[in-house]
Design an enzyme around this catalytic site. Structure first.
Site, PDB file in Angstrom:
ATOM      1  N   GLU A  84       0.849  -1.186   0.000  1.00  0.00           N
ATOM      2  CA  GLU A  84       0.000   0.000   0.000  1.00  0.00           C
ATOM      3  C   GLU A  84       0.890   1.244   0.000  1.00  0.00           C
ATOM      4  OE1 GLU A  84      -2.128   0.919   3.779  1.00  0.00           O
ATOM      5  OE2 GLU A  84      -1.551  -1.105   4.366  1.00  0.00           O
ATOM      6  N   CYS A 123      -3.454  -3.765   4.289  1.00  0.00           N
ATOM      7  CA  CYS A 123      -2.508  -4.805   4.725  1.00  0.00           C
ATOM      8  C   CYS A 123      -2.853  -6.190   4.193  1.00  0.00           C
ATOM      9  CB  CYS A 123      -2.443  -4.837   6.246  1.00  0.00           C
ATOM     10  SG  CYS A 123      -2.097  -3.235   6.923  1.00  0.00           S
ATOM     11  N   HIS A 258      -2.487 -10.897  11.279  1.00  0.00           N
ATOM     12  CA  HIS A 258      -1.997  -9.571  10.903  1.00  0.00           C
ATOM     13  C   HIS A 258      -1.645  -8.840  12.202  1.00  0.00           C
ATOM     14  CE1 HIS A 258      -1.398  -5.654   9.401  1.00  0.00           C
ATOM     15  NE2 HIS A 258      -2.484  -5.153   9.958  1.00  0.00           N
TER      16      HIS A 258
HETATM   17  N1  CAA Z   1      -0.488   2.572  31.433  1.00  0.00           N
HETATM   18  C1  CAA Z   1      -0.685   1.245  31.142  1.00  0.00           C
HETATM   19  N2  CAA Z   1      -1.424   0.833  30.081  1.00  0.00           N
HETATM   20  C2  CAA Z   1      -1.959   1.777  29.275  1.00  0.00           C
HETATM   21  C3  CAA Z   1      -1.784   3.156  29.528  1.00  0.00           C
HETATM   22  C4  CAA Z   1      -1.020   3.544  30.662  1.00  0.00           C
HETATM   23  N3  CAA Z   1      -0.826   4.829  30.954  1.00  0.00           N
HETATM   24  N4  CAA Z   1      -2.438   3.837  28.545  1.00  0.00           N
HETATM   25  C5  CAA Z   1      -2.997   2.932  27.724  1.00  0.00           C
HETATM   26  N5  CAA Z   1      -2.702   1.695  28.172  1.00  0.00           N
HETATM   27  C6  CAA Z   1      -3.100   0.420  27.579  1.00  0.00           C
HETATM   28  C7  CAA Z   1      -4.617   0.353  27.420  1.00  0.00           C
HETATM   29  O1  CAA Z   1      -5.224  -0.088  28.614  1.00  0.00           O
HETATM   30  C8  CAA Z   1      -4.754  -0.629  26.271  1.00  0.00           C
HETATM   31  O2  CAA Z   1      -4.592  -1.982  26.692  1.00  0.00           O
HETATM   32  P1  CAA Z   1      -5.904  -2.888  26.956  1.00  0.00           P
HETATM   33  O3  CAA Z   1      -6.672  -2.920  25.663  1.00  0.00           O
HETATM   34  O4  CAA Z   1      -5.375  -4.190  27.358  1.00  0.00           O
HETATM   35  O5  CAA Z   1      -6.663  -2.191  28.022  1.00  0.00           O
HETATM   36  C9  CAA Z   1      -3.535  -0.309  25.413  1.00  0.00           C
HETATM   37  O6  CAA Z   1      -2.595   0.358  26.251  1.00  0.00           O
HETATM   38  C10 CAA Z   1      -3.876   0.621  24.245  1.00  0.00           C
HETATM   39  O7  CAA Z   1      -4.457   1.768  24.774  1.00  0.00           O
HETATM   40  P2  CAA Z   1      -5.626   2.522  24.020  1.00  0.00           P
HETATM   41  O8  CAA Z   1      -6.579   1.538  23.432  1.00  0.00           O
HETATM   42  O9  CAA Z   1      -6.179   3.550  24.899  1.00  0.00           O
HETATM   43  O10 CAA Z   1      -4.781   3.204  22.854  1.00  0.00           O
HETATM   44  P3  CAA Z   1      -5.252   4.183  21.699  1.00  0.00           P
HETATM   45  O11 CAA Z   1      -6.643   4.647  21.853  1.00  0.00           O
HETATM   46  O12 CAA Z   1      -4.209   5.217  21.570  1.00  0.00           O
HETATM   47  O13 CAA Z   1      -5.264   3.255  20.398  1.00  0.00           O
HETATM   48  C11 CAA Z   1      -4.285   2.214  18.527  1.00  0.00           C
HETATM   49  C12 CAA Z   1      -4.234   2.406  20.050  1.00  0.00           C
HETATM   50  C13 CAA Z   1      -5.705   2.050  18.053  1.00  0.00           C
HETATM   51  C14 CAA Z   1      -3.527   0.980  18.181  1.00  0.00           C
HETATM   52  C15 CAA Z   1      -3.599   3.417  17.866  1.00  0.00           C
HETATM   53  O14 CAA Z   1      -2.243   3.294  18.105  1.00  0.00           O
HETATM   54  C16 CAA Z   1      -3.834   3.524  16.376  1.00  0.00           C
HETATM   55  O15 CAA Z   1      -4.707   4.231  15.918  1.00  0.00           O
HETATM   56  N6  CAA Z   1      -3.006   2.801  15.557  1.00  0.00           N
HETATM   57  C17 CAA Z   1      -3.092   2.824  14.114  1.00  0.00           C
HETATM   58  C18 CAA Z   1      -4.247   1.998  13.583  1.00  0.00           C
HETATM   59  C19 CAA Z   1      -4.082   0.521  13.891  1.00  0.00           C
HETATM   60  O16 CAA Z   1      -3.019  -0.013  14.011  1.00  0.00           O
HETATM   61  N7  CAA Z   1      -5.223  -0.187  13.960  1.00  0.00           N
HETATM   62  C20 CAA Z   1      -5.215  -1.612  14.172  1.00  0.00           C
HETATM   63  C21 CAA Z   1      -6.368  -2.304  13.476  1.00  0.00           C
HETATM   64  S1  CAA Z   1      -6.429  -1.834  11.752  1.00  0.00           S
HETATM   65  C22 CAA Z   1      -5.135  -2.708  11.054  1.00  0.00           C
HETATM   66  O17 CAA Z   1      -4.663  -3.649  11.612  1.00  0.00           O
HETATM   67  C23 CAA Z   1      -4.601  -2.258   9.726  1.00  0.00           C
HETATM   68  C24 CAA Z   1      -3.272  -1.642   9.965  1.00  0.00           C
HETATM   69  O18 CAA Z   1      -2.253  -2.304   9.949  1.00  0.00           O
HETATM   70  C25 CAA Z   1      -3.230  -0.205  10.256  1.00  0.00           C
END
Ligand code: CAA
Length: 454
Positions: A84, A123, A258
């Protein structure tokens, strides 16, 4: 009639020589809690140097594969790239890669090699390319030749976004042919496709528009549906026979999902095992230990339901022996490389597979389930079997040593590379393909020039 086995004969991984440490300077500047990164499972990210792009990484991985297997150009009938990270709106990455390879193999030597257009579906692209290449051989259109499938991507997000610390870059090249040494792949493929908006990259942007949490949900739902479809097809074909109390995943020794970041494989495994184990005797023990799963009908809003469901999932993954045992034996080793390379988009599941071969325990005839996901969105589930001599391939991957030889960059250097403002290469290219120029005007405007730098 017994069908000839077709699958992956060998695999070669290429990752950039540079990486950024995500602890320290990075977390401080981004004001992100290091415990969050530990939870996501990321500690370093691969960073492409200024002479690297999706073409050089793909060509470097493919050349490594060709040299290792002593392939002559006449033995290669097809090169199919999944990506991509296009470098042109019309000319495929695959044709640039072919040009690079001919610099080593001889000009015009791959003239009769089929390069289907790049497979683009976020992906999922490389999995589409792999399945097409398997079918090209099954259909006998290969004329006795092998196919090379290459997954290549640079995962790039906005700086300071929540996607930034999941970035990475790399390529995985796979040699696909009959009677493979590494992995034979069965025919049935579980499919789920939807028109979704979870993650997309409009033509005017170099970084995607992402709805992070929503993308996780799309991934999980689509992945589960693909496995449900695979299960029905595998049962119908008689490839799996389930005794009372058994789940499909009891018949799969290793699972490569993935992997945009390692924690996603925990979410995926939990979602799949929950679906599979409900109604089986082991489920009663789980419910006795951590209570019933939250039911959607008991919540006013979707967000309230997902918050409760996340809490239940945390208990399921962290407290139940059933999950921990299944995850540790089937999935964990696929996370090792991803922790220090990051997301390589369409190659990430195959990097997970390579990681499993490098860091995990595996034996001949173990089965490997693949759960591939692409935003936008689609999932494919299929299964393969490690072959008798697979350890000769696993032992020669060199993944660990390649990852250990990388050089760390500072946050400032990373920032300049991310913005495309670096002043030349940080590590001069050596024994590899490099981007050496981009045409400025006339018939060469935007044309990319590559060289193999000795
Ligand atoms: N201390 C300890 N743990 C913490 C913490 C802290 N201060 N803050 C957050 N965490 C933990 C959370 O509890 C969570 O774990 P659990 O689910 O076990 O509770 C983990 O860290 C992630 O926290 P959040 O869900 O709050 O994180 P976020 O809202 O920032 O989202 C994400 C994370 C969605 C991966 C973001 O990084 C993102 O948008 N990434 C890009 C998109 C992506 O990768 N999507 C994946 C599916 S799509 C796909 O797979 C296609 C692709 O390749 C992109």
């Amino acid at each position: 009639m017994v069908e000839t086995s077709i699958g992956i004969d060998d695999i070669a991984v290429y990752v950039p020589h540079l990486y950024l440490n995500l602890n320290g300077e990075f977390t401080e500047s981004r004001k992100v809690d290091p415990r969050k990164l530990a939870s996501l499972g990321v500690s370093k990210m691969g960073v492409p140097d200024s002479h690297e792009d999706s073409v050089t990484m793909a060509a470097n991985a493919a050349l490594k594969l060709i040299k290792k297997n002593n392939l002559s150009p006449e033995e290669i009938g097809r090169i199919h790239v999944g990506t991509e990270t296009q470098v042109d709106h019309s000319k495929p990455v695959g044709s640039y890669v072919l040009g690079c390879l001919e610099k080593d193999l001889g000009e015009g030597s791959l003239r009769h090699c089929l390069v289907p257009g790049d497979a683009i579906f976020a992906c999922l692209g490389a999995s589409g390319a792999l399945l097409d290449t398997l079918n090209w051989i099954r259909a006998g259109a290969n004329d006795g030749k092998a196919g090379i499938v290459i997954a290549t991507d640079i995962a790039k997000y906005e700086t300071h976004s929540s996607g930034e610390y999941t970035q990475g870059a790399g390529a995985v090249a796979m040699l696909v042919r009959e009677n493979p040494t590494l992995l034979s792949i069965e025919r049935p493929v579980g499919v789920c496709t939807k028109d979704e908006r979870d993650f997309f990259k409009p033509l005017h942007r170099t970084t995607p528009v992402v709805d992070g949490k929503y993308s996780n949900r799309c991934y999980l739902d689509t992945m589960k549906s693909a496995f449900v479809d695979y299960r029905a097809k595998a049962l119908r074909a008689g490839l799996v026979k389930l005794a009372n109390g058994e789940a499909l995943t009891d018949h799969i020794e290793h699972l490569a999902f993935h992997q945009p970041y390692p924690k996603m494989t925990v979410y995926a495994a939990a979602f799949l095992f929950r679906h599979e184990w409900r109604g089986l005797p082991r489920w009663q023990q789980i419910v006795r230990q951590i209570g019933y799963e939250p039911g959607k009908e008991h919540f006013q809003t979707d967000d309230e339901f997902w918050t409760a469901d996340d809490q239940w999932r945390r208990r399921f993954t962290e407290e139940t022996d059933q999950f921990k045992e299944a995850f540790n034996s089937k999935v964990q080793s696929s996370q090792e490389a991803s922790r220090i390379v990051g997301n390589i988009y369409t190659g990430s599941m195959y990097l997970g597979f390579a990681s499993m071969l490098e860091y995990g325990e595996h034996g001949p005839f173990d089965s490997v389930g693949f759960g591939s996901y692409g935003s936008g969105c689609g999932a494919l589930a299929f299964r393969g079997t490690l072959q008798h001599d697979h350890s000769s391939v696993a032992g020669s991957l060199g993944l660990r040593s390649m990852l250990e030889q990388r050089r760390e960059v500072s946050l400032e250097q990373y920032g300049a590379l991310h913005e495309g403002k670096a002043n030349g290469s940080i590590v001069k290219p050596h024994d590899e393909f490099a981007l050496v120029g981009i045409g400025k005007e006339g018939c060469e405007e935007g044309l990319r020039f590559y060289e193999f730098v000795k």
